[in-house]
Design a protein around this motif. Structure first.
Motif, short mmCIF file in Angstrom:
data_model
loop_
_atom_site.label_atom_id
_atom_site.label_comp_id
_atom_site.label_asym_id
_atom_site.label_seq_id
_atom_site.Cartn_x
_atom_site.Cartn_y
_atom_site.Cartn_z
N GLY A 83 -10.48 16.21 -10.53
CA GLY A 83 -10.96 16.75 -9.27
C GLY A 83 -9.89 17.52 -8.54
N ASP A 84 -10.31 18.31 -7.56
CA ASP A 84 -9.38 19.15 -6.82
C ASP A 84 -8.71 18.43 -5.67
OD1 ASP A 84 -9.94 21.34 -8.44
OD2 ASP A 84 -11.67 21.92 -7.22
N ASP A 85 -9.36 17.42 -5.12
CA ASP A 85 -8.81 16.69 -3.98
C ASP A 85 -7.92 15.57 -4.52
OD1 ASP A 85 -8.35 14.91 -1.81
OD2 ASP A 85 -10.11 15.71 -0.78
N LEU A 86 -6.61 15.75 -4.40
CA LEU A 86 -5.68 14.80 -5.01
C LEU A 86 -5.69 13.45 -4.31
CD1 LEU A 86 -2.68 17.17 -5.81
CD2 LEU A 86 -4.53 16.43 -7.31
N GLU A 88 -8.34 12.03 -2.94
CA GLU A 88 -9.53 11.34 -3.43
C GLU A 88 -9.34 10.88 -4.87
OE1 GLU A 88 -12.02 10.36 -1.61
OE2 GLU A 88 -11.07 11.32 0.12
N GLU A 89 -8.62 11.66 -5.67
CA GLU A 89 -8.34 11.24 -7.04
C GLU A 89 -7.46 9.99 -7.04
OE1 GLU A 89 -6.28 12.92 -11.18
OE2 GLU A 89 -6.55 14.26 -9.47
N TRP A 90 -6.45 9.98 -6.19
CA TRP A 90 -5.58 8.81 -6.07
C TRP A 90 -6.40 7.57 -5.72
CZ3 TRP A 90 -0.15 8.16 -6.28
CH2 TRP A 90 0.34 6.98 -5.73
N VAL A 91 -7.26 7.70 -4.71
CA VAL A 91 -8.09 6.58 -4.27
C VAL A 91 -9.02 6.13 -5.39
CG1 VAL A 91 -9.91 5.87 -2.65
CG2 VAL A 91 -7.94 7.20 -1.84
N ALA A 92 -9.57 7.08 -6.15
CA ALA A 92 -10.48 6.75 -7.25
C ALA A 92 -9.75 5.99 -8.36
CB ALA A 92 -11.11 8.02 -7.80
N ILE A 93 -8.53 6.39 -8.66
CA ILE A 93 -7.74 5.68 -9.68
C ILE A 93 -7.47 4.25 -9.24
CG2 ILE A 93 -5.49 5.57 -10.82
CD1 ILE A 93 -5.51 8.68 -10.77
N TYR A 94 -7.08 4.09 -7.98
CA TYR A 94 -6.84 2.74 -7.46
C TYR A 94 -8.10 1.89 -7.54
CZ TYR A 94 -2.07 2.92 -5.67
OH TYR A 94 -0.70 2.94 -5.56
N LEU A 135 -0.18 8.19 -15.24
CA LEU A 135 -1.31 8.92 -14.66
C LEU A 135 -1.02 9.27 -13.20
CD1 LEU A 135 -4.25 9.87 -15.21
CD2 LEU A 135 -4.99 7.64 -14.31
N LEU A 136 -0.51 8.31 -12.44
CA LEU A 136 -0.19 8.57 -11.04
C LEU A 136 0.97 9.55 -10.91
CD1 LEU A 136 -0.50 4.95 -9.61
CD2 LEU A 136 -2.14 6.82 -9.39
N LEU A 137 1.97 9.42 -11.77
CA LEU A 137 3.10 10.34 -11.71
C LEU A 137 2.66 11.76 -12.08
CD1 LEU A 137 5.89 8.12 -13.31
CD2 LEU A 137 5.74 8.86 -10.92
N GLY A 138 1.75 11.88 -13.03
CA GLY A 138 1.22 13.20 -13.37
C GLY A 138 0.48 13.82 -12.19
N LEU A 139 -0.25 12.99 -11.45
CA LEU A 139 -0.93 13.48 -10.25
C LEU A 139 0.09 14.00 -9.24
CD1 LEU A 139 -3.81 11.57 -8.43
CD2 LEU A 139 -2.03 12.74 -7.17
N LEU A 140 1.18 13.26 -9.06
CA LEU A 140 2.22 13.69 -8.12
C LEU A 140 2.91 14.96 -8.59
CD1 LEU A 140 3.78 10.22 -7.19
CD2 LEU A 140 2.19 11.61 -5.84
#
Length: 228
Positions: A83-86, A88-94, A135-140
């Motif tokens: 997704g484009d909203d990072l 929201e992606e973070w929250v979804a992963i959690y 996965l989280l580090l890749g998001l960052l």
């Protein structure tokens, strides 16, 4: 000959999964400490010597279960990514990590509960164990590259901590500021602290049910690491 080998391999794979399934049922009833190859063999109607050809020791069976658990958790988190909203992606992963832990509490306890007496996890468990952190580090990293990561102005870190960051964290996420990497470790421990509190009954009488608390905390942790 090839067909015969394939059939044998398939039969071996199926029995391996049956053994692990029986072992997981033991986890649910007696816990990891009391996991017994003999009890598993009795449940499956096998002689112990036959089971030892698949898992020569309790520790090897534990390792297989641990790797499976980490991989299942990683797959659940990865399925929630995108997704484009990072934020929201973070929250979804959690949320995916929490949902998996609530669905499979015995497997969660196996990898994030109390250490198992006499068991030392081998190197083979490391790669599965870091699927979610990576996965989280890749998001960052994506956030940093797109200008959506605010670097916190933290005070200088002790030299020993800086050395740990340089050796362990920086190679995992090139380009992410060290201050953000440090905060990522903090929120990582917060994530599993919250899940453990929920699974082991520590939120009863306070934040139970924990849905709203968990989502709010997830968003605060996204802000803490600098996601905008």
């Amino acid at each position: 000959m090839n067909a015969g080998r394939t059939a044998r391999e398939r039969a071996r794979a199926e029995l391996t999964e049956e053994i692990k399934g029986a072992a997981r049922r033991q986890l649910a009833t007696v816990g990891a400490e009391a996991l017994s190859l003999r009890a598993v063999s009795r449940e499956l109607g096998m002689v112990s010597s036959a089971l030892y050809r698949y898992f020569p020791s309790r520790d090897e069976l534990l390792t297989a279960l641990i790797i499976d658990a980490y991989d299942a958790l990683g797959a659940a988190a990865e399925a929630a990514a995108g997704g484009d909203d990072l934020v929201e992606e973070w929250v979804a992963i959690y949320a995916a990590v929490r949902d998996w832990a609530r669905t499979y509490p015995q497997e969660y306890a196996l990898i994030y509960g109390s250490p198992i007496s006499g068991y030392k996890a081998p190197q083979a468990t490391v790669e599965p164990a870091i699927r979610v952190p990576l996965l989280l580090l890749g998001l960052l990293q994506r956030a940093q590259a797109s200008g959506r990561l605010a670097t916190p102005g933290d005070a200088p870190e002790p030299s020993g901590l800086l050395a740990q960051q340089t050796q362990v964290l920086v190679p995992l996420a090139p380009g992410v500021p060290p201050a953000v990497l440090m905060r990522t470790v903090i929120v990582w421990t917060q994530l599993f602290g919250m899940i453990s509190f929920e699974l082991f009954g520590q939120l009863v009488g306070s934040m139970d049910p924990a849905d709203a608390f968990f989502e709010s905390a997830s968003r605060q942790m996204a802000a803490f690491v600098g996601l905008t």
